[in-house]
Design an enzyme around this catalytic site. Structure first.
Site, short mmCIF file in Angstrom:
data_model
loop_
_atom_site.label_atom_id
_atom_site.label_comp_id
_atom_site.label_asym_id
_atom_site.label_seq_id
_atom_site.Cartn_x
_atom_site.Cartn_y
_atom_site.Cartn_z
N CYS A 242 21.06 62.91 -66.15
CA CYS A 242 20.65 61.80 -67.01
C CYS A 242 21.59 61.69 -68.20
O CYS A 242 22.15 62.68 -68.67
CB CYS A 242 19.21 62.00 -67.48
SG CYS A 242 18.53 60.55 -68.34
N CYS B 295 15.78 62.93 -73.67
CA CYS B 295 14.39 62.82 -74.14
C CYS B 295 13.77 64.21 -74.27
O CYS B 295 13.76 64.98 -73.30
CB CYS B 295 13.58 61.96 -73.18
SG CYS B 295 14.27 60.31 -72.95
N CYS C 201 11.07 65.36 -71.64
CA CYS C 201 11.36 65.15 -70.22
C CYS C 201 10.85 66.31 -69.37
O CYS C 201 11.09 67.48 -69.68
CB CYS C 201 12.86 64.99 -70.00
SG CYS C 201 13.32 64.73 -68.27
#
Length: 359
Positions: A81, A85, A88
């Protein structure tokens, strides 16, 4: 005569006793029949209960022995990714991606086992091969497998209009992750990417979904940084078909623990805080709330090796790959709770042909 008197007296006495016994007998007979009937009914009821229990156990056993149908599958074909975040729960622990033909073979196995909906996720699914790999999987599922629903969950940062031109017709739903409409909050969460504005990009994607006839959905993870936010106005303006609202979830080995790539503890909110957020947005008709309890075992998650991930023990324990042992053998270790899947509304109108949207 003196000898007859005791005999006569005894006869009279016996006659009195006989009358008393007869009277007692007719009194006891109904009691006897009542007692016998009560005992018989109790035995009958107990047998019925035992037979009912045995039948229920048999039905439960037969139900347990029936293969789980993978009606809706979430295929996380990549863990890589471009965002970071903090909460996550499916992190970049590997960089592996199945070759396209192997992935298609696995998807065919799932279709043959009863799959109706496939959701492609990551990581960020548009990162690998600039979305070409994903596009070919989407096209295969819609054209070759004829699945009623094909969807994607993405952060949206890498999607280009050319992808919609090439593959938009094969996609039913595009879900974009957006946790806040305050860009500074997005940066705090880990959705910041230099000069790009996550919220402005979301609005552009909404327009493309309308232009290319793809149902638009928003996913939000409610956490410590956005739990007090009011998103009513923005969600109504974007008008998604569904606004999926998740409670921040801890998964051992993913966003918690020694070998985890994230530390999500600082993002966690209580059940009461989550309920207050939901109450603040209860007038939003497209809101679909999912607490930790609803999320935990109600998703069939397939990882990058096409292994089902069992989350029942608070971590993701993989089965063997469906490519090696088949769907029926692998899905037994998925920990999937089909009743919770249905309870949380996991099955809905998910084909854009049936949504009857005003594009």
């Amino acid at each position: 005569m003196w000898m007859l008197t005791p005999v006569a007296f005894a006869g009279k006495l016996l006659n009195v006793f006989r009358q008393q016994l007869t009277s007692l007998w007719w009194t006891l007979v109904p009691l006897f029949f009542w007692f016998r009937t009560t005992i018989w009914f109790a035995v009958f009821q107990r047998r019925q209960q035992q037979q009912g229990k045995e039948s229920k156990d048999k039905n439960q056993k037969e139900e347990d022995e029936l293969p789980t149908i993978p009606t809706s599958v979430n295929y996380h074909f990549t863990r890589q990714c471009n965002y970071k975040c903090g909460f996550c729960f499916h992190t970049a622990k590997t960089s592996f991606v199945l070759p396209l033909e192997d992935a298609k073979r696995g998807l065919l196995l799932l279709k043959d086992a009863g799959m109706e909906k496939i959701n492609f996720s990551g990581g960020e699914p548009f990162l690998h091969d600039r979305g070409q790999h994903l596009g070919e999987l989407v096209k295969f599922c819609k054209m070759e497998l004829q699945l009623p629903s094909v969807s994607i969950v993405s952060n949206g940062s890498l999607i280009r209009e050319t992808w919609f031109k090439n593959y938009g017709e094969y996609l039913d739903i595009l879900a974009i992750s957006c946790d806040s409409f305050d860009e500074q909050v997005n940066v705090l969460i880990g959705r910041g990417q230099g000069k790009k504005n996550h919220v402005k990009n979301l609005q552009k994607l909404r327009m493309w979904c309308r232009d290319y006839r793809v149902a638009f959905k928003i996913n939000s993870v409610i956490n410590r940084f956005n739990v007090e936010e009011d998103m009513n106005e923005q969600i109504r303006a974007l008008n998604p078909v569904r606004w999926k609202v998740f409670q921040c979830l801890i998964i051992e080995g993913e966003n918690s623990g020694e070998d985890a790539l994230r530390e999500a503890e600082r993002f966690v909110i209580s059940d009461e805080e989550f309920e207050r957020f939901l109450d603040r947005h209860k007038e939003v008709s497209c809101l679909v709330p999912e607490s930790n309890q609803k999320m935990k075992d109600s998703y069939l998650i397939l990882d990058e090796y096409m292994r089902f991930l069992n989350c029942r023990n608070g971590r993701k324990d993989p089965s063997k790959s469906i490519l090696d042992v088949g769907v029926e053998a692998a899905i037994k270790f998925s920990g999937f709770d089909e009743k919770m899947f249905l309870k949380r509304g996991g099955k809905y109108v998910w084909s854009k042909a049936d949504l009857k949207l005003d594009w």
